[in-house]
Scaffold this active site. Structure first.
Site, mmCIF file in Angstrom:
data_model
loop_
_atom_site.group_PDB
_atom_site.id
_atom_site.type_symbol
_atom_site.label_atom_id
_atom_site.label_comp_id
_atom_site.label_asym_id
_atom_site.label_seq_id
_atom_site.Cartn_x
_atom_site.Cartn_y
_atom_site.Cartn_z
ATOM 1 N N ASP A 183 -10.198 5.427 9.273
ATOM 2 C CA ASP A 183 -9.879 4.997 7.903
ATOM 3 C C ASP A 183 -10.643 3.713 7.574
ATOM 4 O OD1 ASP A 183 -8.762 4.980 5.407
ATOM 5 O OD2 ASP A 183 -6.782 4.300 6.051
ATOM 6 N N LYS A 197 2.674 -6.174 9.011
ATOM 7 C CA LYS A 197 2.628 -4.934 8.233
ATOM 8 C C LYS A 197 3.947 -4.218 8.445
ATOM 9 C CE LYS A 197 -1.176 -2.439 7.992
ATOM 10 N NZ LYS A 197 -1.524 -2.114 6.579
ATOM 11 N N GLY A 226 0.829 -1.197 0.000
ATOM 12 C CA GLY A 226 0.000 0.000 0.000
ATOM 13 C C GLY A 226 0.859 1.240 0.000
ATOM 14 N N GLN A 227 0.224 2.376 0.263
ATOM 15 C CA GLN A 227 0.937 3.647 0.236
ATOM 16 C C GLN A 227 1.968 3.750 1.344
ATOM 17 O OE1 GLN A 227 -2.556 6.013 0.628
ATOM 18 N NE2 GLN A 227 -2.814 6.320 -1.570
ATOM 19 N N PHE A 228 1.746 3.045 2.443
ATOM 20 C CA PHE A 228 2.615 3.230 3.605
ATOM 21 C C PHE A 228 3.431 1.992 3.964
ATOM 22 C CE2 PHE A 228 -1.146 5.990 4.136
ATOM 23 C CZ PHE A 228 -0.502 7.213 3.967
ATOM 24 N N GLU A 236 4.107 -2.604 3.280
ATOM 25 C CA GLU A 236 3.736 -3.899 2.717
ATOM 26 C C GLU A 236 3.091 -4.772 3.793
ATOM 27 O OE1 GLU A 236 7.517 -4.091 -0.414
ATOM 28 O OE2 GLU A 236 7.556 -5.268 1.446
#
Length: 512
Positions: free
Chosen positions: A367, A275, A256-258, A260
């Protein structure tokens, strides 16, 4: 607050079936039968009939209650663990949360055992058909899960009457397909049990054996106990900040953006999800403060946070592993694209249940979207990444108009003023419903983030999708009310979605 509220409908009528003629409420997959005696006060259940194990506190060595039997085998990992085989008996010496110190009656060895791998001897918990601490709704989900068929059954404790039990059975109805029927198990003053007053039993085990031989008035003969997957052993005692070398990354699941997401193993034994956060995403101190709050949130519909690695970057977040990955990816998969609307509604109800817990704990997700919900092998949904958004330090995210900020999922007051509340989570839940019913499509199709912000300020809301029932779209519109306080509570959303298919017309099930 002016929010729409509704009490959960936890009453005896929804919990069981009497064997007398009585009105029935149909749902798409479940049949509930009203209990004509539910308005009568029941006699207190004698202590001997209480759910065994509930008062397992005293540690008198002479007490039989200290003896447990292994439901599953366990191979110890640490030097102070006690390994055991299925069926082995042990005496509990001390309780330490999820880990108990015990002594094997056969080998005489002592050590720590996972408490969810054992049950007290001579109790219902040793039976494969007894499911402890399960709600009526989750009993239905378990029985409808892959691997079970008509005749699958389980016994559970009543949610509404402590010490009472219910039988849940999977049946097949030509008009409605697979359905679950619930039967209330009644207690006699002398300690016996019955479903139909025509025949009584000294214990529940004898009752099960009887109905396994013939239906005798039930919807069908009981066949196999509901499949119960082996539980994951509890997380290691006091393992919170763990060494990086204790984690082995095995398979990359996504990026993702931030960072893996990986499937990995802790100490080469426990399968976990890992994560990994890109350097600079957040400070270790801010993350740890939030993580200490996150780990206190424990619920069946929330992904369990196990441990962290923060001494150096990249930060690792260690959570329970969910076999089907994110709900977003699952909905787009071959398997997910074949899921019918009733199951999609059930996904929504499960997520609402998890968010209702977050609501009760006065926490905020910030989120909520399909990418941050995970799916298990048995199609149970769990909410992930709750609270993480608060500590992200990336400029393209914190600017709120930045490319990394999830504009299309975020309530207007949160976009414009940074006002994040549980009510902004409710708005996001409405968008999540859109994702679910469209099998993972991006909301506001064809519109840029800037277009969406302008349109929302002018009162625009996404129109109803072709395959979306009017009743579900009405729920979405409630979530997208301009005034945050007019949006429903998650408690209300859970109750509405749990009972989404409940019919209003009564039917009758004949007395056997």
């Amino acid at each position: 607050m002016g929010c729409i509220k509704s009490k959960r409908k936890d009453n005896l009528n929804d919990d069981g079936v009497d064997m007398k003629t009585q009105p029935v409420r149909n749902t798409d997959r479940t049949i509930y039968v009203r209990d004509p005696t539910s308005n009568k006060q029941q006699r207190p259940v004698p202590e001997s009939q209480l759910l065994p194990g509930q008062r397992f506190q005293a540690k008198d060595p002479e007490e039989q209650g200290d003896i447990v039997v292994a439901l599953y085998p366990y191979d110890g990992i640490h030097p102070d663990d006690l390994s055991f085989k299925k069926g082995e008996k042990m005496k509990v010496l001390e309780e330490h949360g999820e880990w108990w110190k015990a002594k094997s009656l056969s080998s005489k060895r002592e050590g720590f055992i996972p408490s969810n791998y054992v049950a007290k001897v001579n109790t219902l918990e040793t039976e494969e058909w007894f499911f402890k601490d399960i709600t009526r709704k989750d009993a239905e989900r378990q029985l409808l899960a892959p691997g079970n068929s008509a005749g699958a059954f389980l016994i559970r404790e009543s949610e509404t009457l402590k010490g009472s039990f219910s039988l849940s059975v999977r049946d097949y109805d030509p008009m409605h397909g697979d359905v679950i029927k619930h039967y209330k198990i009644r207690s006699l003053d002398n300690g016996g049990y019955y479903i139909s007053p025509r025949i009584t039993f000294p214990c529940i085990s004898d009752m099960i054996k009887h109905y396994q031989k013939q239906s005798d008035g039930l919807c069908r003969r009981l066949e196999k106990a509901c499949i119960s997957p082996k539980p994951q052993k509890p997380w290691d005692k006091d393992a919170w900040e763990i060494p990086r070398e204790s984690i082995k990354l095995v398979k990359k699941l996504g990026a993702g953006q931030f960072g893996e997401v990986w499937m990995g193993y802790y100490n080469n034994s426990t399968k976990v999800a890992v994560k990994t956060l890109k350097p600079g995403t957040m400070s270790a101190q801010a993350f740890l403060e939030e993580a200490n709050l996150m780990k206190t949130l424990q619920h069946d519909k929330l992904v369990r946070l196990y441990a962290v690695v923060t001494k150096e970057e990249p930060i690792y977040i260690i959570t329970e592993f969910m076999a089907k990955g994110s709900l977003l990816d699952f909905l787009k998969s071959d398997e997910g694209s074949k899921v019918l609307l009733p199951k999609l509604i059930d996904f929504s109800a499960q997520i609402a249940e998890g968010m209702a817990y977050i609501e009760r704990k006065n926490y905020i997700h910030r989120d909520l979207r399909a990418a941050n919900v995970l799916v298990s092998e048995s199609l149970m949904c769990k909410i992930a990444d709750f609270g993480l958004a608060r500590v992200i330090e990336d400029n393209e995210y914190t600017a709120r108009e930045g490319a990394k900020f999830p504009i299309k999922w975020t309530a207007p007051e949160a976009i414009n003023f940074g006002c994040f509340t549980i009510k902004s989570d409710v708005w996001s839940f409405g968008i999540l419903l859109y994702e679910i019913v469209t099998y993972g499509k991006i909301p506001y199709p064809g519109r840029t983030n800037a277009d969406v912000m302008t349109a929302l300020s002018q009162g625009y809301r996404m129109p109803r999708m072709e395959n979306c029932p009017d009743e579900l779209y009405d729920i979405m519109k409630m979530c997208w009310k301009e005034s945050a306080e007019e949006r429903p509570t998650f408690d209300y959303l859970q109750s509405v979605l749990d009972d989404f298919y409940t019919a209003t017309e009564g039917q009758y099930q004949q007395q056997p």
